[in-house]
Motif scaffolding. Sequence first.
Motif, PDB file in Angstrom:
ATOM      1  N   VAL A 160      16.509  13.970   2.302  1.00 41.79           N
ATOM      2  CA  VAL A 160      16.370  15.406   2.972  1.00 41.79           C
ATOM      3  C   VAL A 160      15.350  16.479   2.543  1.00 41.79           C
ATOM      4  CG1 VAL A 160      18.934  15.204   3.589  1.00 41.79           C
ATOM      5  CG2 VAL A 160      18.432  16.220   1.529  1.00 41.79           C
ATOM      6  N   ALA A 161      14.805  16.338   1.515  1.00 39.42           N
ATOM      7  CA  ALA A 161      13.920  17.367   0.875  1.00 39.42           C
ATOM      8  C   ALA A 161      12.600  17.444   1.386  1.00 39.42           C
ATOM      9  CB  ALA A 161      13.789  17.221  -0.494  1.00 39.42           C
ATOM     10  N   VAL A 162      12.307  18.303   2.241  1.00 39.74           N
ATOM     11  CA  VAL A 162      10.998  18.537   2.765  1.00 39.74           C
ATOM     12  C   VAL A 162      10.254  19.808   2.457  1.00 39.74           C
ATOM     13  CG1 VAL A 162      10.831  17.035   4.905  1.00 39.74           C
ATOM     14  CG2 VAL A 162      12.091  18.993   4.983  1.00 39.74           C
ATOM     15  N   ASP A 163       8.950  19.626   2.430  1.00 41.80           N
ATOM     16  CA  ASP A 163       8.268  20.806   2.110  1.00 41.80           C
ATOM     17  C   ASP A 163       8.707  21.712   0.892  1.00 41.80           C
ATOM     18  OD1 ASP A 163       6.387  19.840   3.984  1.00 41.80           O
ATOM     19  OD2 ASP A 163       7.111  21.014   5.505  1.00 41.80           O
ATOM     20  N   GLU A 164       9.176  23.083   1.403  1.00 46.23           N
ATOM     21  CA  GLU A 164       9.468  24.144   0.586  1.00 46.23           C
ATOM     22  C   GLU A 164      10.668  23.761  -0.396  1.00 46.23           C
ATOM     23  OE1 GLU A 164      10.782  27.124   4.083  1.00 46.23           O
ATOM     24  OE2 GLU A 164      10.101  27.851   2.172  1.00 46.23           O
ATOM     25  N   ILE A 165      11.652  22.965   0.143  1.00 44.08           N
ATOM     26  CA  ILE A 165      12.848  22.673  -0.634  1.00 44.08           C
ATOM     27  C   ILE A 165      12.461  21.444  -1.537  1.00 44.08           C
ATOM     28  CG2 ILE A 165      14.525  23.367   0.950  1.00 44.08           C
ATOM     29  CD1 ILE A 165      15.199  20.652   1.698  1.00 44.08           C
ATOM     30  N   LYS A 166      11.326  20.880  -1.412  1.00 46.03           N
ATOM     31  CA  LYS A 166      11.156  19.696  -2.543  1.00 46.03           C
ATOM     32  C   LYS A 166      10.651  20.314  -3.917  1.00 46.03           C
ATOM     33  CE  LYS A 166       8.671  16.266  -1.721  1.00 46.03           C
ATOM     34  NZ  LYS A 166       8.890  14.787  -1.273  1.00 46.03           N
ATOM     35  N   PHE A 167      11.285  19.607  -4.897  1.00 45.50           N
ATOM     36  CA  PHE A 167      10.771  19.745  -6.166  1.00 45.50           C
ATOM     37  C   PHE A 167       9.125  19.521  -6.325  1.00 45.50           C
ATOM     38  CE2 PHE A 167      15.504  19.455  -7.031  1.00 45.50           C
ATOM     39  CZ  PHE A 167      15.472  20.479  -7.766  1.00 45.50           C
TER      40      PHE A 167
ATOM     41  N   GLY B 174       0.804  -1.146   0.025  1.00 46.15           N
ATOM     42  CA  GLY B 174       0.103   0.095   0.072  1.00 46.15           C
ATOM     43  C   GLY B 174       0.763   1.218   0.171  1.00 46.15           C
ATOM     44  N   ARG B 175       0.057   2.388   0.211  1.00 46.11           N
ATOM     45  CA  ARG B 175       0.830   3.606  -0.074  1.00 46.11           C
ATOM     46  C   ARG B 175       1.746   3.843   1.336  1.00 46.11           C
ATOM     47  NH1 ARG B 175      -0.543   7.740  -3.826  1.00 46.11           N
ATOM     48  NH2 ARG B 175      -2.103   6.809  -5.280  1.00 46.11           N
ATOM     49  N   LEU B 176       2.742   4.465   1.324  1.00 44.89           N
ATOM     50  CA  LEU B 176       3.604   4.983   2.399  1.00 44.89           C
ATOM     51  C   LEU B 176       2.838   6.437   2.759  1.00 44.89           C
ATOM     52  CD1 LEU B 176       7.017   4.634   1.053  1.00 44.89           C
ATOM     53  CD2 LEU B 176       6.244   3.474   2.957  1.00 44.89           C
ATOM     54  N   LYS B 177       2.470   6.396   4.035  1.00 48.42           N
ATOM     55  CA  LYS B 177       1.725   7.673   4.457  1.00 48.42           C
ATOM     56  C   LYS B 177       2.502   9.047   4.890  1.00 48.42           C
ATOM     57  CE  LYS B 177      -2.304   5.009   4.971  1.00 48.42           C
ATOM     58  NZ  LYS B 177      -2.099   3.468   4.878  1.00 48.42           N
ATOM     59  N   SER B 178       3.642   8.569   5.653  1.00 48.26           N
ATOM     60  CA  SER B 178       4.151   9.892   6.443  1.00 48.26           C
ATOM     61  C   SER B 178       5.458  10.046   5.681  1.00 48.26           C
ATOM     62  CB  SER B 178       4.616   9.390   7.622  1.00 48.26           C
ATOM     63  OG  SER B 178       5.617   8.639   7.475  1.00 48.26           O
ATOM     64  N   ILE B 179       5.848  11.352   5.664  1.00 44.56           N
ATOM     65  CA  ILE B 179       6.998  11.944   4.960  1.00 44.56           C
ATOM     66  C   ILE B 179       8.268  11.294   5.397  1.00 44.56           C
ATOM     67  CG2 ILE B 179       8.680  13.868   4.601  1.00 44.56           C
ATOM     68  CD1 ILE B 179       5.922  14.729   3.181  1.00 44.56           C
ATOM     69  N   PRO B 180       8.433  10.856   6.556  1.00 45.28           N
ATOM     70  CA  PRO B 180       9.553  10.138   7.037  1.00 45.28           C
ATOM     71  C   PRO B 180       9.708   8.805   6.543  1.00 45.28           C
ATOM     72  CG  PRO B 180       8.634  11.321   8.934  1.00 45.28           C
ATOM     73  CD  PRO B 180       7.969  11.723   7.823  1.00 45.28           C
ATOM     74  N   GLN B 181       8.601   8.200   6.513  1.00 43.06           N
ATOM     75  CA  GLN B 181       8.339   6.873   5.738  1.00 43.06           C
ATOM     76  C   GLN B 181       8.861   6.933   4.335  1.00 43.06           C
ATOM     77  OE1 GLN B 181       4.780   4.715   5.908  1.00 43.06           O
ATOM     78  NE2 GLN B 181       4.869   4.005   7.929  1.00 43.06           N
ATOM     79  N   LYS B 182       8.296   8.036   3.632  1.00 43.29           N
ATOM     80  CA  LYS B 182       8.915   7.977   2.210  1.00 43.29           C
ATOM     81  C   LYS B 182      10.510   8.246   2.133  1.00 43.29           C
ATOM     82  CE  LYS B 182       4.530   9.809   0.260  1.00 43.29           C
ATOM     83  NZ  LYS B 182       3.755  10.851   0.038  1.00 43.29           N
ATOM     84  N   GLN B 183      10.665   9.210   2.916  1.00 42.92           N
ATOM     85  CA  GLN B 183      12.305   9.503   2.965  1.00 42.92           C
ATOM     86  C   GLN B 183      12.999   8.268   3.429  1.00 42.92           C
ATOM     87  OE1 GLN B 183      11.799  13.265   5.728  1.00 42.92           O
ATOM     88  NE2 GLN B 183      12.357  14.182   3.702  1.00 42.92           N
ATOM     89  N   ALA B 184      12.735   7.517   4.226  1.00 43.39           N
ATOM     90  CA  ALA B 184      13.219   6.249   4.543  1.00 43.39           C
ATOM     91  C   ALA B 184      13.528   5.123   3.800  1.00 43.39           C
ATOM     92  CB  ALA B 184      12.878   5.650   5.885  1.00 43.39           C
ATOM     93  N   ALA B 185      12.453   5.429   2.885  1.00 45.91           N
ATOM     94  CA  ALA B 185      12.214   4.378   1.785  1.00 45.91           C
ATOM     95  C   ALA B 185      13.213   4.703   0.667  1.00 45.91           C
ATOM     96  CB  ALA B 185      10.607   4.229   1.158  1.00 45.91           C
ATOM     97  N   ALA B 186      13.146   6.091   0.366  1.00 42.49           N
ATOM     98  CA  ALA B 186      14.166   6.786  -0.765  1.00 42.49           C
ATOM     99  C   ALA B 186      15.609   6.221  -0.264  1.00 42.49           C
ATOM    100  CB  ALA B 186      13.995   7.990  -0.697  1.00 42.49           C
ATOM    101  N   ALA B 187      15.943   6.348   1.097  1.00 39.02           N
ATOM    102  CA  ALA B 187      17.301   6.079   1.508  1.00 39.02           C
ATOM    103  C   ALA B 187      17.764   4.672   1.345  1.00 39.02           C
ATOM    104  CB  ALA B 187      17.409   6.270   2.945  1.00 39.02           C
ATOM    105  N   VAL B 188      16.651   3.549   1.355  1.00 42.76           N
ATOM    106  CA  VAL B 188      16.950   2.231   1.084  1.00 42.76           C
ATOM    107  C   VAL B 188      16.926   2.086  -0.576  1.00 42.76           C
ATOM    108  CG1 VAL B 188      15.870   0.160   1.201  1.00 42.76           C
ATOM    109  CG2 VAL B 188      15.924   1.536   3.185  1.00 42.76           C
ATOM    110  N   GLY B 189      15.962   2.710  -1.120  1.00 42.71           N
ATOM    111  CA  GLY B 189      15.844   2.360  -2.611  1.00 42.71           C
ATOM    112  C   GLY B 189      16.897   3.060  -3.550  1.00 42.71           C
ATOM    113  N   GLN B 190      17.438   4.257  -2.973  1.00 43.56           N
ATOM    114  CA  GLN B 190      18.237   5.099  -4.046  1.00 43.56           C
ATOM    115  C   GLN B 190      19.434   4.324  -4.392  1.00 43.56           C
ATOM    116  OE1 GLN B 190      17.507   7.752  -5.719  1.00 43.56           O
ATOM    117  NE2 GLN B 190      19.458   7.880  -6.709  1.00 43.56           N
ATOM    118  N   GLY B 191      20.138   3.593  -3.219  1.00 39.45           N
ATOM    119  CA  GLY B 191      21.337   2.684  -3.540  1.00 39.45           C
ATOM    120  C   GLY B 191      21.130   1.887  -4.420  1.00 39.45           C
ATOM    121  N   ARG B 192      19.993   1.021  -4.083  1.00 40.73           N
ATOM    122  CA  ARG B 192      19.538  -0.003  -4.930  1.00 40.73           C
ATOM    123  C   ARG B 192      19.226   0.210  -6.601  1.00 40.73           C
ATOM    124  NH1 ARG B 192      18.467  -5.090  -6.680  1.00 40.73           N
ATOM    125  NH2 ARG B 192      16.530  -5.642  -7.604  1.00 40.73           N
TER     126      ARG B 192
END
Length: 384
Positions: A144-151, A69-87
């Motif tokens: 690291v990108a949150v709110d206003e610094i996010k594209f 299912g969907r990742l709900k919180s921003i920290p969850q998305k950010q943590a998922a990106a940390a794992v996934g970007q390397g892969r």
Amino acid sequence: MTRKGKIENVRRILVKVGSAVLTGEEGLDLNIIEQLVNDIAALRERGYQVVLVSSGAIASGKHRMGIKGRLKSIPQKQAAAAVGQGRLMRVYSNAFGKHGIYVGQVLLTMSDITDRKRFLNIRNTLFTLMDWGVITIINENDTVAVDEIKFGDNDHLAAMVANIVEAHLVVNLTSTEGLYDRNPAESKKAKFIPLVTEITPEIEAAATEEATPVGMGGMKSKVLAAKKVIASGIPYIIAPGRHPGVLQEIMDGKETGTLFLPPAEHLNSRKYWIAFTLRSRGRLLIDDGAKQALVHDGKSLLPSGVTQVEGDFVLGDPVTCVDAAGNAIAKGLVNFCADDIRKIMGLKSSQIESVLGFKDYDEVIHRDNLAVTAPQSGKTKTCA
Ligand code: GLU
């Protein structure tokens, strides 16, 4: 003119690929990535330079963590990106490695490019990577990108990068064939649009908001990104990313995907940066005379044309110019702070010194620092 004729001078291509193309039930779809990499490698053989903006980090990380299912919180998305970007990078590195091509990773946030110095540094780095023959793979620095610094989404990121690398063409690879006159998932009557010569309100309305469960954009954000990219004179194609050899087909001049053509007049790189990268700090309402001067006569904005000042900004800040009907028509860097413009608005430039006690500039915004986003036809483009 044929499709081929419209893209014949293209040498440098920015390819953006979405999560919905790259991932399936089992996380990253290795076959699709290999297919894409083969396509890019074939283009390189033909002498094209390619820069890649790739999504897929969050989707890949989510799958690795076994989250359904969907990742709900921003920290969850950010943590998922940390794992996934390397892969994601490892998969690309392996696939490009089979062609003897090295890859380089660049992760960006909005604040990296709103600063002009950092913007130029990133530009130098990206050009060096291109000179080295490396395929640069760019993503938002999601961890690291949150709110206003996010594209906000990679469609927007790719639009900004197209300006940085001075791409000659942007190809946005999506999970659809391109743009339809209505959502094809909802209506069988939906008609495919192969060519867009002007992004009218009807074209914008045809693109719906919904994103896939793994991507952020949706067709609306692709059309808004196309609008920005063509404003800088770069053609834009939304094409089916899972279609084998799609990039080569496009460069062969086949009518694949939807091509958005740039208008005859477009913004140079610095003005594009002002219009679409910088966040506006306030608004200047201007009268019809000033609008005519800015949009049609290529002039600067003088105090006499300003009727109202909104916001609290300082000298050098980006500010949006709004016409009497409320349309944003330009964005520029102001020569005076908000309070000083309030004092001199409606006055002649010759009166500035007697009112403020100093006069460093005649203009509120000099033409060189002003990006006009309203087309001459009177239809209004939006600026960020
Ligand atoms: N940066 C995100 C990722 O790599 C994707 C953003 C988007 O889908 O536009 O997963």
